[in-house]
Design a protein around this motif. Structure first.
Motif, PDB file in Angstrom:
ATOM      1  N   VAL A 123       0.860  -1.194   0.000  1.00 53.94           N
ATOM      2  CA  VAL A 123       0.000   0.000   0.000  1.00 53.94           C
ATOM      3  C   VAL A 123       0.892   1.238   0.000  1.00 53.94           C
ATOM      4  CG1 VAL A 123      -1.908   1.206   1.133  1.00 53.94           C
ATOM      5  CG2 VAL A 123      -1.755  -1.295   1.274  1.00 53.94           C
ATOM      6  N   PRO A 124       1.324   1.707  -1.170  1.00 47.49           N
ATOM      7  CA  PRO A 124       2.076   2.968  -1.232  1.00 47.49           C
ATOM      8  C   PRO A 124       1.192   4.138  -0.811  1.00 47.49           C
ATOM      9  CG  PRO A 124       2.282   1.702  -3.276  1.00 47.49           C
ATOM     10  CD  PRO A 124       1.178   1.077  -2.493  1.00 47.49           C
ATOM     11  N   VAL A 125       1.812   5.203  -0.354  1.00 47.22           N
ATOM     12  CA  VAL A 125       1.082   6.344   0.195  1.00 47.22           C
ATOM     13  C   VAL A 125       1.416   7.600  -0.595  1.00 47.22           C
ATOM     14  CG1 VAL A 125       0.711   7.774   2.235  1.00 47.22           C
ATOM     15  CG2 VAL A 125       1.047   5.306   2.493  1.00 47.22           C
ATOM     16  N   THR A 148      -2.185  11.780 -10.752  1.00 47.17           N
ATOM     17  CA  THR A 148      -1.883  10.807 -11.797  1.00 47.17           C
ATOM     18  C   THR A 148      -0.389  10.503 -11.855  1.00 47.17           C
ATOM     19  OG1 THR A 148      -3.780  11.475 -13.141  1.00 47.17           O
ATOM     20  CG2 THR A 148      -1.995  10.335 -14.271  1.00 47.17           C
ATOM     21  N   ALA A 149       0.423  11.558 -11.815  1.00 45.58           N
ATOM     22  CA  ALA A 149       1.872  11.379 -11.885  1.00 45.58           C
ATOM     23  C   ALA A 149       2.400  10.622 -10.668  1.00 45.58           C
ATOM     24  CB  ALA A 149       2.565  12.734 -12.007  1.00 45.58           C
ATOM     25  N   GLU A 150       1.887  10.943  -9.481  1.00 47.98           N
ATOM     26  CA  GLU A 150       2.373  10.289  -8.272  1.00 47.98           C
ATOM     27  C   GLU A 150       1.933   8.836  -8.213  1.00 47.98           C
ATOM     28  OE1 GLU A 150       4.544  10.482  -4.563  1.00 47.98           O
ATOM     29  OE2 GLU A 150       4.591  11.334  -6.577  1.00 47.98           O
ATOM     30  N   PHE A 151       0.710   8.541  -8.638  1.00 42.83           N
ATOM     31  CA  PHE A 151       0.261   7.147  -8.700  1.00 42.83           C
ATOM     32  C   PHE A 151       1.152   6.334  -9.641  1.00 42.83           C
ATOM     33  CE2 PHE A 151      -4.183   8.475  -7.328  1.00 42.83           C
ATOM     34  CZ  PHE A 151      -4.066   7.861  -6.091  1.00 42.83           C
ATOM     35  N   ARG A 203       4.280   6.932 -10.526  1.00 48.42           N
ATOM     36  CA  ARG A 203       5.625   6.765  -9.953  1.00 48.42           C
ATOM     37  C   ARG A 203       5.652   5.686  -8.867  1.00 48.42           C
ATOM     38  NH1 ARG A 203       8.768   8.082  -5.746  1.00 48.42           N
ATOM     39  NH2 ARG A 203       7.030   8.992  -4.584  1.00 48.42           N
ATOM     40  N   LEU A 204       4.688   5.745  -7.953  1.00 51.83           N
ATOM     41  CA  LEU A 204       4.659   4.785  -6.853  1.00 51.83           C
ATOM     42  C   LEU A 204       4.322   3.378  -7.345  1.00 51.83           C
ATOM     43  CD1 LEU A 204       2.874   6.953  -4.135  1.00 51.83           C
ATOM     44  CD2 LEU A 204       5.273   6.276  -4.183  1.00 51.83           C
ATOM     45  N   THR A 205       3.472   3.272  -8.356  1.00 54.99           N
ATOM     46  CA  THR A 205       3.128   1.955  -8.891  1.00 54.99           C
ATOM     47  C   THR A 205       4.344   1.295  -9.528  1.00 54.99           C
ATOM     48  OG1 THR A 205       0.833   2.610  -9.286  1.00 54.99           O
ATOM     49  CG2 THR A 205       1.657   0.717 -10.517  1.00 54.99           C
ATOM     50  N   THR A 240       8.836  -2.816  -9.123  1.00 58.96           N
ATOM     51  CA  THR A 240      10.265  -3.117  -9.168  1.00 58.96           C
ATOM     52  C   THR A 240      10.855  -3.328  -7.779  1.00 58.96           C
ATOM     53  OG1 THR A 240      10.770  -0.737  -9.194  1.00 58.96           O
ATOM     54  CG2 THR A 240      10.580  -1.869 -11.325  1.00 58.96           C
ATOM     55  N   GLY A 241      10.027  -3.204  -6.744  1.00 63.34           N
ATOM     56  CA  GLY A 241      10.502  -3.414  -5.381  1.00 63.34           C
ATOM     57  C   GLY A 241      11.380  -2.296  -4.866  1.00 63.34           C
ATOM     58  N   LYS A 242      11.217  -1.074  -5.379  1.00 61.77           N
ATOM     59  CA  LYS A 242      12.073   0.040  -4.993  1.00 61.77           C
ATOM     60  C   LYS A 242      11.400   1.021  -4.043  1.00 61.77           C
ATOM     61  CE  LYS A 242      15.327  -1.464  -7.668  1.00 61.77           C
ATOM     62  NZ  LYS A 242      16.516  -2.114  -7.070  1.00 61.77           N
TER      63      LYS A 242
END
Length: 481
Positions: A357-359, A372-375, A377-379, A384-386
Protein backbone atom coordinates in the motif's frame (compact mmCIF):
# COMPACT_ATOMS: atom_id res chain seq x y z
CA UNK A 1 49.58 -5.26 3.94
CA UNK A 2 45.87 -4.77 3.38
CA UNK A 3 43.52 -4.75 6.32
CA UNK A 4 40.31 -6.80 6.22
CA UNK A 5 37.22 -4.97 7.50
CA UNK A 6 33.86 -6.54 8.24
CA UNK A 7 30.66 -4.85 7.06
CA UNK A 8 27.54 -5.80 9.00
CA UNK A 9 23.88 -5.54 8.00
CA UNK A 10 22.95 -1.99 9.08
CA UNK A 11 19.85 -0.79 10.88
CA UNK A 12 17.28 -0.29 8.11
CA UNK A 13 14.90 1.76 10.27
CA UNK A 14 11.15 1.49 10.95
CA UNK A 15 11.79 -1.06 13.73
CA UNK A 16 13.06 -3.66 11.25
CA UNK A 17 15.19 -6.37 12.85
CA UNK A 18 16.03 -8.63 9.90
CA UNK A 19 16.25 -8.71 6.12
CA UNK A 20 16.38 -11.37 3.41
CA UNK A 21 19.19 -11.40 0.88
CA UNK A 22 17.52 -11.13 -2.53
CA UNK A 23 20.49 -10.62 -4.82
CA UNK A 24 24.21 -10.11 -4.39
CA UNK A 25 25.50 -7.23 -6.52
CA UNK A 26 29.20 -8.15 -6.06
CA UNK A 27 31.29 -11.30 -6.12
CA UNK A 28 34.28 -12.33 -4.03
CA UNK A 29 37.32 -10.69 -5.63
CA UNK A 30 35.43 -7.68 -6.98
CA UNK A 31 36.79 -4.19 -6.34
CA UNK A 32 34.22 -1.88 -4.77
CA UNK A 33 34.19 1.85 -4.16
CA UNK A 34 33.01 3.62 -1.03
CA UNK A 35 29.18 3.68 -0.82
CA UNK A 36 28.79 1.31 -3.78
CA UNK A 37 25.65 -0.91 -3.44
CA UNK A 38 26.78 -4.46 -2.73
CA UNK A 39 23.59 -6.38 -1.93
CA UNK A 40 19.85 -6.08 -2.47
CA UNK A 41 17.78 -7.09 0.56
CA UNK A 42 14.07 -7.34 1.23
CA UNK A 43 12.63 -6.24 4.55
CA UNK A 44 9.07 -6.33 5.81
CA UNK A 45 8.62 -2.90 4.21
CA UNK A 46 10.43 -2.90 0.87
CA UNK A 47 13.48 -3.94 -1.13
CA UNK A 48 16.56 -1.77 -0.68
CA UNK A 49 20.12 -1.75 -1.97
CA UNK A 50 22.69 -1.64 0.82
CA UNK A 51 25.87 0.40 0.15
CA UNK A 52 29.24 -0.60 1.56
CA UNK A 53 31.06 2.09 3.57
CA UNK A 54 34.51 0.76 2.60
CA UNK A 55 36.46 0.71 -0.63
CA UNK A 56 38.61 -2.26 -1.51
CA UNK A 57 38.45 -5.90 -2.58
CA UNK A 58 35.62 -8.22 -1.49
CA UNK A 59 37.22 -11.15 0.35
CA UNK A 60 34.12 -13.00 1.55
CA UNK A 61 30.33 -12.88 1.61
CA UNK A 62 28.03 -14.20 4.33
CA UNK A 63 24.68 -15.69 3.43
CA UNK A 64 23.24 -17.10 0.24
CA UNK A 65 20.43 -15.50 -1.71
CA UNK A 66 17.21 -16.29 0.13
CA UNK A 67 18.88 -16.30 3.55
CA UNK A 68 17.46 -14.10 6.32
CA UNK A 69 20.01 -12.17 8.39
CA UNK A 70 19.40 -10.20 11.59
CA UNK A 71 20.50 -6.59 11.84
CA UNK A 72 24.14 -6.54 12.93
CA UNK A 73 25.05 -9.86 11.28
CA UNK A 74 28.14 -9.88 9.00
CA UNK A 75 27.39 -9.21 5.33
CA UNK A 76 30.86 -9.28 3.81
CA UNK A 77 34.51 -8.50 4.41
CA UNK A 78 36.58 -6.01 2.43
CA UNK A 79 40.35 -5.82 2.13
CA UNK A 80 41.26 -2.13 2.18
CA UNK A 81 44.61 -0.49 1.43
CA UNK A 82 47.62 0.02 3.66
CA UNK A 83 46.38 1.09 7.12
CA UNK A 84 48.03 3.95 9.01
CA UNK A 85 49.80 2.58 12.12
CA UNK A 86 47.86 2.96 15.36
CA UNK A 87 44.86 4.55 13.65
CA UNK A 88 41.48 3.21 12.67
CA UNK A 89 40.60 3.31 8.94
CA UNK A 90 37.72 5.64 8.18
CA UNK A 91 34.54 4.69 6.43
CA UNK A 92 32.48 6.90 4.17
CA UNK A 93 31.02 8.87 7.05
CA UNK A 94 27.55 8.30 5.66
CA UNK A 95 24.71 6.95 7.71
CA UNK A 96 22.22 4.36 6.46
CA UNK A 97 19.15 4.82 8.67
CA UNK A 98 21.07 5.26 11.89
CA UNK A 99 24.07 3.06 10.96
CA UNK A 100 27.32 4.99 11.31
CA UNK A 101 30.30 4.06 9.12
CA UNK A 102 32.98 6.24 10.72
CA UNK A 103 34.39 3.40 12.83
CA UNK A 104 35.59 0.06 11.55
CA UNK A 105 35.50 -3.21 13.49
CA UNK A 106 38.62 -5.13 14.36
CA UNK A 107 40.29 -7.21 11.69
CA UNK A 108 39.06 -10.78 11.33
CA UNK A 109 41.64 -13.56 11.08
CA UNK A 110 40.75 -16.43 8.78
CA UNK A 111 41.31 -19.83 10.42
CA UNK A 112 41.38 -22.91 8.27
CA UNK A 113 40.04 -26.19 9.66
CA UNK A 114 42.60 -28.80 10.73
CA UNK A 115 42.87 -31.71 8.30
CA UNK A 116 41.92 -35.17 9.49
CA UNK A 117 44.01 -38.18 8.62
CA UNK A 118 43.13 -41.75 9.36
CA UNK A 119 45.04 -45.00 9.14
CA UNK A 120 47.13 -44.98 5.97
CA UNK A 121 45.96 -41.54 4.87
CA UNK A 122 48.37 -38.66 4.45
CA UNK A 123 47.67 -34.94 4.35
CA UNK A 124 47.35 -33.26 0.98
CA UNK A 125 45.98 -30.03 -0.41
CA UNK A 126 42.74 -29.49 -2.34
CA UNK A 127 42.21 -27.17 -5.27
CA UNK A 128 41.25 -24.28 -3.00
CA UNK A 129 44.32 -24.71 -0.82
CA UNK A 130 42.41 -26.34 2.03
CA UNK A 131 44.23 -29.33 3.63
CA UNK A 132 42.43 -32.59 2.97
CA UNK A 133 43.11 -36.25 3.62
CA UNK A 134 44.34 -38.29 0.68
CA UNK A 135 44.41 -42.11 0.79
CA UNK A 136 47.53 -44.19 0.35
CA UNK A 137 47.58 -46.44 -2.72
CA UNK A 138 45.56 -49.54 -2.19
CA UNK A 139 43.82 -48.25 0.94
CA UNK A 140 40.26 -49.38 0.22
CA UNK A 141 39.36 -51.25 3.38
CA UNK A 142 36.40 -50.48 5.62
CA UNK A 143 37.00 -47.38 7.71
CA UNK A 144 39.45 -45.76 5.28
CA UNK A 145 38.35 -42.33 4.08
CA UNK A 146 39.08 -40.86 0.67
CA UNK A 147 39.73 -37.21 0.00
CA UNK A 148 36.85 -34.80 -0.49
CA UNK A 149 38.17 -32.07 -2.72
CA UNK A 150 35.18 -29.80 -2.07
CA UNK A 151 32.77 -29.33 0.86
CA UNK A 152 29.87 -31.16 -0.73
CA UNK A 153 31.84 -34.19 -1.93
CA UNK A 154 31.00 -36.69 0.81
CA UNK A 155 32.15 -39.79 -1.10
CA UNK A 156 34.65 -42.61 -0.60
CA UNK A 157 36.13 -44.15 -3.74
CA UNK A 158 33.00 -43.16 -5.68
CA UNK A 159 30.65 -44.35 -2.89
CA UNK A 160 28.62 -41.91 -0.75
CA UNK A 161 29.74 -41.73 2.85
CA UNK A 162 27.36 -42.09 5.76
CA UNK A 163 26.23 -39.05 7.75
CA UNK A 164 28.67 -40.03 10.46
CA UNK A 165 31.51 -39.85 7.97
CA UNK A 166 30.55 -36.32 7.10
CA UNK A 167 30.60 -35.41 10.78
CA UNK A 168 33.95 -37.10 11.23
CA UNK A 169 35.73 -35.10 8.55
CA UNK A 170 36.69 -32.62 11.25
CA UNK A 171 36.44 -33.30 14.99
CA UNK A 172 34.01 -31.42 17.22
CA UNK A 173 35.22 -27.85 17.60
CA UNK A 174 32.63 -26.25 19.86
CA UNK A 175 32.50 -28.20 23.12
CA UNK A 176 31.34 -25.12 25.01
CA UNK A 177 29.78 -21.77 24.22
CA UNK A 178 27.68 -20.74 21.20
CA UNK A 179 28.14 -22.45 17.87
CA UNK A 180 29.03 -20.00 15.04
CA UNK A 181 26.17 -20.35 12.55
CA UNK A 182 25.56 -17.97 9.66
CA UNK A 183 21.81 -17.52 10.23
CA UNK A 184 18.83 -18.73 12.30
CA UNK A 185 17.61 -20.48 9.15
CA UNK A 186 20.61 -22.83 9.33
CA UNK A 187 19.90 -23.61 12.97
CA UNK A 188 16.29 -24.42 12.12
CA UNK A 189 17.38 -26.63 9.20
CA UNK A 190 19.79 -28.53 11.45
CA UNK A 191 17.24 -28.89 14.23
CA UNK A 192 14.57 -30.27 11.93
CA UNK A 193 17.04 -32.66 10.29
CA UNK A 194 18.49 -33.91 13.57
CA UNK A 195 21.99 -32.55 12.86
CA UNK A 196 24.22 -31.80 15.85
CA UNK A 197 25.91 -28.51 14.98
CA UNK A 198 28.60 -29.08 17.60
CA UNK A 199 29.87 -32.02 15.54
CA UNK A 200 30.28 -29.88 12.43
CA UNK A 201 33.22 -27.76 11.36
CA UNK A 202 31.95 -25.02 9.12
CA UNK A 203 33.52 -24.20 5.80
CA UNK A 204 33.05 -20.46 6.30
CA UNK A 205 35.55 -17.99 7.77
CA UNK A 206 36.67 -18.88 11.31
CA UNK A 207 34.76 -22.16 11.08
CA UNK A 208 31.39 -20.44 10.49
CA UNK A 209 28.77 -23.10 9.72
CA UNK A 210 27.01 -22.37 6.42
CA UNK A 211 23.77 -23.70 5.05
CA UNK A 212 25.70 -25.80 2.55
CA UNK A 213 27.48 -27.60 5.43
CA UNK A 214 24.18 -28.72 6.97
CA UNK A 215 22.73 -29.65 3.59
CA UNK A 216 25.80 -31.84 2.90
CA UNK A 217 25.05 -33.81 6.05
CA UNK A 218 21.36 -34.13 5.22
CA UNK A 219 22.10 -35.31 1.67
CA UNK A 220 24.59 -37.87 2.92
CA UNK A 221 22.12 -39.09 5.51
CA UNK A 222 19.38 -39.42 2.89
CA UNK A 223 21.71 -41.47 0.70
CA UNK A 224 22.68 -43.57 3.70
CA UNK A 225 19.04 -44.32 4.60
CA UNK A 226 17.90 -45.14 1.06
CA UNK A 227 17.65 -48.81 -0.09
CA UNK A 228 20.11 -48.14 -2.91
CA UNK A 229 22.85 -47.19 -0.48
CA UNK A 230 23.62 -50.68 0.85
CA UNK A 231 27.18 -50.48 -0.43
CA UNK A 232 27.69 -47.17 1.32
CA UNK A 233 26.30 -48.62 4.54
CA UNK A 234 28.82 -51.45 4.44
CA UNK A 235 31.69 -49.08 3.65
CA UNK A 236 30.85 -46.78 6.56
CA UNK A 237 29.79 -49.34 9.15
CA UNK A 238 32.72 -48.45 11.40
CA UNK A 239 31.88 -44.76 11.49
CA UNK A 240 29.50 -43.30 14.06
CA UNK A 241 26.17 -42.34 12.45
CA UNK A 242 23.99 -39.34 13.13
CA UNK A 243 21.24 -39.53 15.72
CA UNK A 244 17.75 -40.13 14.38
CA UNK A 245 16.10 -36.94 13.16
CA UNK A 246 13.44 -35.36 15.31
CA UNK A 247 10.04 -35.49 13.57
CA UNK A 248 8.77 -32.03 12.70
CA UNK A 249 5.75 -30.42 11.15
CA UNK A 250 7.81 -29.48 8.09
CA UNK A 251 7.85 -33.12 6.99
CA UNK A 252 4.08 -33.07 6.38
CA UNK A 253 2.83 -33.24 2.82
CA UNK A 254 2.07 -30.07 0.89
CA UNK A 255 3.85 -26.94 -0.24
CA UNK A 256 4.95 -24.62 2.57
CA UNK A 257 5.44 -20.93 1.81
CA UNK A 258 7.17 -18.92 4.54
CA UNK A 259 5.34 -15.81 5.72
CA UNK A 260 8.29 -13.45 5.61
CA UNK A 261 9.32 -10.18 4.04
CA UNK A 262 6.52 -8.08 2.58
CA UNK A 263 4.04 -10.97 2.62
CA UNK A 264 4.73 -11.62 6.30
CA UNK A 265 4.33 -7.95 7.20
CA UNK A 266 0.99 -7.79 5.36
CA UNK A 267 -0.20 -10.92 7.16
CA UNK A 268 0.68 -9.45 10.55
CA UNK A 269 -0.99 -6.14 9.79
CA UNK A 270 -4.21 -7.67 8.48
CA UNK A 271 -4.40 -10.03 11.46
CA UNK A 272 -3.99 -7.11 13.83
CA UNK A 273 -6.67 -5.16 11.99
CA UNK A 274 -9.13 -8.02 12.37
CA UNK A 275 -8.33 -8.39 16.07
CA UNK A 276 -8.55 -4.71 17.03
CA UNK A 277 -10.94 -2.96 14.65
CA UNK A 278 -14.72 -3.55 14.81
CA UNK A 279 -15.31 -2.94 11.12
CA UNK A 280 -18.51 -2.67 9.12
CA UNK A 281 -19.15 -2.35 5.38
CA UNK A 282 -21.77 -0.54 3.33
CA UNK A 283 -21.98 -0.37 -0.45
CA UNK A 284 -23.89 1.27 -3.27
CA UNK A 285 -24.14 0.97 -7.07
CA UNK A 286 -23.44 4.14 -9.04
CA UNK A 287 -23.82 5.19 -12.65
CA UNK A 288 -20.29 6.12 -13.74
CA UNK A 289 -21.21 7.04 -17.32
CA UNK A 290 -20.80 10.79 -16.80
CA UNK A 291 -17.51 10.35 -14.94
CA UNK A 292 -16.09 8.31 -17.83
CA UNK A 293 -17.25 10.96 -20.29
CA UNK A 294 -15.65 13.71 -18.21
CA UNK A 295 -12.37 11.80 -18.14
CA UNK A 296 -12.50 11.28 -21.92
CA UNK A 297 -13.04 15.01 -22.39
CA UNK A 298 -10.06 15.82 -20.14
CA UNK A 299 -7.79 13.45 -22.02
CA UNK A 300 -8.85 14.77 -25.41
CA UNK A 301 -7.42 18.17 -24.50
CA UNK A 302 -3.73 19.06 -24.45
CA UNK A 303 -1.70 17.98 -21.46
CA UNK A 304 -0.96 14.79 -19.51
CA UNK A 305 -3.57 12.05 -19.47
CA UNK A 306 -5.65 11.74 -16.33
CA UNK A 307 -6.07 8.29 -14.78
CA UNK A 308 -9.35 7.01 -13.42
CA UNK A 309 -7.64 6.27 -10.11
CA UNK A 310 -6.63 9.93 -9.83
CA UNK A 311 -10.23 11.06 -10.33
CA UNK A 312 -11.44 8.63 -7.67
CA UNK A 313 -8.71 9.85 -5.32
CA UNK A 314 -9.85 13.42 -5.90
CA UNK A 315 -13.39 12.40 -4.96
CA UNK A 316 -12.08 10.78 -1.76
CA UNK A 317 -10.17 13.86 -0.62
CA UNK A 318 -13.18 16.10 -1.19
CA UNK A 319 -15.48 13.69 0.64
CA UNK A 320 -13.05 13.42 3.56
CA UNK A 321 -13.12 17.20 3.93
CA UNK A 322 -16.89 16.91 4.46
CA UNK A 323 -16.66 13.81 6.69
CA UNK A 324 -13.39 14.17 8.65
CA UNK A 325 -14.40 11.40 11.07
CA UNK A 326 -13.21 8.88 8.48
CA UNK A 327 -9.78 10.50 8.19
CA UNK A 328 -8.71 9.51 11.67
CA UNK A 329 -7.39 6.74 13.89
CA UNK A 330 -8.09 5.43 17.38
CA UNK A 331 -5.48 6.02 20.09
CA UNK A 332 -6.19 2.95 22.21
CA UNK A 333 -3.83 4.07 24.97
CA UNK A 334 -5.73 7.29 25.69
CA UNK A 335 -9.09 6.00 24.36
CA UNK A 336 -9.37 8.92 21.94
CA UNK A 337 -10.26 9.31 18.28
CA UNK A 338 -7.63 11.45 16.56
CA UNK A 339 -8.95 13.35 13.52
CA UNK A 340 -6.25 14.44 11.09
CA UNK A 341 -6.05 17.66 9.12
CA UNK A 342 -4.16 16.17 6.19
CA UNK A 343 -4.86 13.26 3.84
CA UNK A 344 -2.06 10.82 3.10
CA UNK A 345 -3.86 8.56 0.65
CA UNK A 346 -2.81 4.93 0.40
CA UNK A 347 -3.74 2.76 -2.55
CA UNK A 348 -3.53 -1.02 -2.83
CA UNK A 349 -1.01 -2.30 -5.37
CA UNK A 350 -0.53 -6.00 -6.17
CA UNK A 351 3.06 -7.05 -6.85
CA UNK A 352 4.94 -10.33 -7.31
CA UNK A 353 6.05 -10.06 -3.68
CA UNK A 354 2.55 -9.53 -2.33
CA UNK A 355 0.12 -6.71 -1.65
CA UNK A 356 1.63 -3.34 -0.78
CA UNK A 357 0.00 0.00 0.00
CA UNK A 358 2.08 2.97 -1.23
CA UNK A 359 1.08 6.34 0.20
CA UNK A 360 0.52 9.60 -1.71
CA UNK A 361 1.54 12.38 0.65
CA UNK A 362 -0.75 15.40 1.02
CA UNK A 363 -3.24 14.07 -1.51
CA UNK A 364 -5.75 16.73 -0.45
CA UNK A 365 -3.45 19.44 -1.86
CA UNK A 366 -2.94 17.79 -5.27
CA UNK A 367 -4.92 18.18 -8.47
CA UNK A 368 -5.79 15.36 -10.88
CA UNK A 369 -2.58 15.75 -12.91
CA UNK A 370 -0.36 15.65 -9.84
CA UNK A 371 -2.23 12.62 -8.47
CA UNK A 372 -1.88 10.81 -11.80
CA UNK A 373 1.87 11.38 -11.89
CA UNK A 374 2.37 10.29 -8.27
CA UNK A 375 0.26 7.15 -8.70
CA UNK A 376 2.32 6.20 -11.75
CA UNK A 377 5.62 6.77 -9.95
CA UNK A 378 4.66 4.78 -6.85
CA UNK A 379 3.13 1.95 -8.89
CA UNK A 380 6.33 1.51 -10.89
CA UNK A 381 8.40 1.58 -7.71
CA UNK A 382 6.12 -1.07 -6.19
CA UNK A 383 6.48 -3.37 -9.20
CA UNK A 384 10.27 -3.12 -9.17
CA UNK A 385 10.50 -3.41 -5.38
CA UNK A 386 12.07 0.04 -4.99
CA UNK A 387 9.58 1.56 -2.56
CA UNK A 388 11.18 3.05 0.53
CA UNK A 389 9.80 2.39 4.01
CA UNK A 390 8.64 6.00 4.16
CA UNK A 391 6.54 5.51 1.02
CA UNK A 392 4.75 2.56 2.61
CA UNK A 393 3.84 4.08 5.96
CA UNK A 394 1.87 6.98 7.37
CA UNK A 395 -1.36 6.60 5.38
CA UNK A 396 -4.60 8.04 6.79
CA UNK A 397 -7.13 6.60 4.29
CA UNK A 398 -6.89 3.87 1.64
CA UNK A 399 -8.39 3.59 -1.85
CA UNK A 400 -8.68 -0.01 -3.10
CA UNK A 401 -9.39 -0.39 -6.81
CA UNK A 402 -10.08 -4.14 -6.91
CA UNK A 403 -12.03 -3.69 -10.13
CA UNK A 404 -8.76 -4.26 -11.99
CA UNK A 405 -9.14 -7.94 -11.02
CA UNK A 406 -12.49 -8.14 -12.80
CA UNK A 407 -14.65 -8.29 -9.66
CA UNK A 408 -17.66 -6.17 -8.78
CA UNK A 409 -17.47 -5.94 -4.99
CA UNK A 410 -15.50 -6.79 -1.89
CA UNK A 411 -15.42 -6.27 1.87
CA UNK A 412 -11.75 -5.29 2.34
CA UNK A 413 -9.88 -5.33 5.62
CA UNK A 414 -8.97 -1.88 6.93
CA UNK A 415 -5.30 -0.96 6.70
CA UNK A 416 -4.47 -0.65 10.41
CA UNK A 417 -4.47 1.87 12.12
CA UNK A 418 -6.58 3.80 9.61
CA UNK A 419 -10.33 4.19 10.08
CA UNK A 420 -11.73 3.44 6.62
CA UNK A 421 -11.13 2.12 3.13
CA UNK A 422 -13.06 2.83 -0.06
CA UNK A 423 -13.34 -0.09 -2.49
CA UNK A 424 -14.09 0.36 -6.19
CA UNK A 425 -15.28 -2.52 -8.37
CA UNK A 426 -15.10 -2.87 -12.14
CA UNK A 427 -17.04 -0.44 -14.36
CA UNK A 428 -19.19 -2.47 -16.74
CA UNK A 429 -22.24 -1.86 -18.96
CA UNK A 430 -25.45 -2.80 -17.12
CA UNK A 431 -29.18 -2.13 -17.48
CA UNK A 432 -29.99 1.06 -15.54
CA UNK A 433 -32.99 3.32 -15.16
CA UNK A 434 -31.84 6.69 -16.49
CA UNK A 435 -34.22 9.67 -16.59
CA UNK A 436 -37.21 7.35 -16.20
CA UNK A 437 -36.20 4.96 -18.97
CA UNK A 438 -34.27 1.71 -19.10
CA UNK A 439 -30.84 2.20 -20.65
CA UNK A 440 -27.41 0.61 -20.76
CA UNK A 441 -25.07 2.59 -18.51
CA UNK A 442 -21.55 2.21 -17.12
CA UNK A 443 -22.17 0.98 -13.57
CA UNK A 444 -19.71 0.59 -10.69
CA UNK A 445 -20.13 -0.75 -7.17
CA UNK A 446 -18.59 1.31 -4.37
CA UNK A 447 -18.03 -0.10 -0.89
CA UNK A 448 -16.85 1.54 2.30
CA UNK A 449 -15.39 -0.47 5.17
CA UNK A 450 -15.07 1.67 8.29
CA UNK A 451 -14.09 1.46 11.94
CA UNK A 452 -17.35 1.60 13.87
CA UNK A 453 -15.54 3.18 16.81
CA UNK A 454 -14.91 6.44 14.94
CA UNK A 455 -18.42 6.96 13.55
CA UNK A 456 -21.87 5.50 13.12
CA UNK A 457 -23.55 4.23 9.98
CA UNK A 458 -25.04 7.63 9.22
CA UNK A 459 -21.63 9.24 8.75
CA UNK A 460 -20.28 6.31 6.75
CA UNK A 461 -23.41 6.27 4.57
CA UNK A 462 -23.18 10.03 4.04
CA UNK A 463 -19.57 9.75 2.88
CA UNK A 464 -20.33 6.90 0.49
CA UNK A 465 -23.43 8.61 -0.90
CA UNK A 466 -21.47 11.81 -1.56
CA UNK A 467 -18.78 9.89 -3.46
CA UNK A 468 -21.48 8.10 -5.49
CA UNK A 469 -23.18 11.42 -6.31
CA UNK A 470 -19.87 12.81 -7.57
CA UNK A 471 -19.35 9.69 -9.70
CA UNK A 472 -22.80 10.08 -11.24
CA UNK A 473 -22.61 13.87 -11.60
CA UNK A 474 -18.99 15.11 -11.63
CA UNK A 475 -20.28 18.68 -11.77
CA UNK A 476 -21.06 18.33 -8.06
CA UNK A 477 -17.34 18.82 -7.48
CA UNK A 478 -17.54 22.36 -8.79
CA UNK A 479 -19.00 23.36 -5.43
CA UNK A 480 -15.72 22.61 -3.69
CA UNK A 481 -13.21 23.71 -6.36
Amino acid sequence: MAQVLEFKLPDLGEGLTEAEIVRWLVQVGDVVAVDQPVVEVETAKAMVEVPCPYGGVITSRFGEEGTELPVGAPLLTVAVGEPVPHTEPEGSGNVLVGYGTSQAPARRRRVRPTPVTSGGASAGTGEDGTPVASPQPGARGTGQRGAATEPGAARQNGTPLSPGAVHARVPARHPEGPVPVISPLVRKLAREGGVDLRQLAGSGPDGLILRADVEDVLRAKAAHDSPSAEAATAAASAVTSLPAPVPSASSAAGVRIPLKGVRGAVADKLSRSRREIPDATCWVDADATELMRARAAMNSAAGPKISLLALLARLCTVALARFPELNSYVDTGSREVVQLDHVHLGFAAQTERGLVVPVVRDAHARDAESLTAEFARLTEAARTGKLTPGELTGGTFTLNNYGVFGVDGSTPIINHPEAAMLGVGRIVPKPWVHEGELAVRQVVQLSLTFDHRVCDGGTAGGFLRYVADCVEQPAVLLRTL
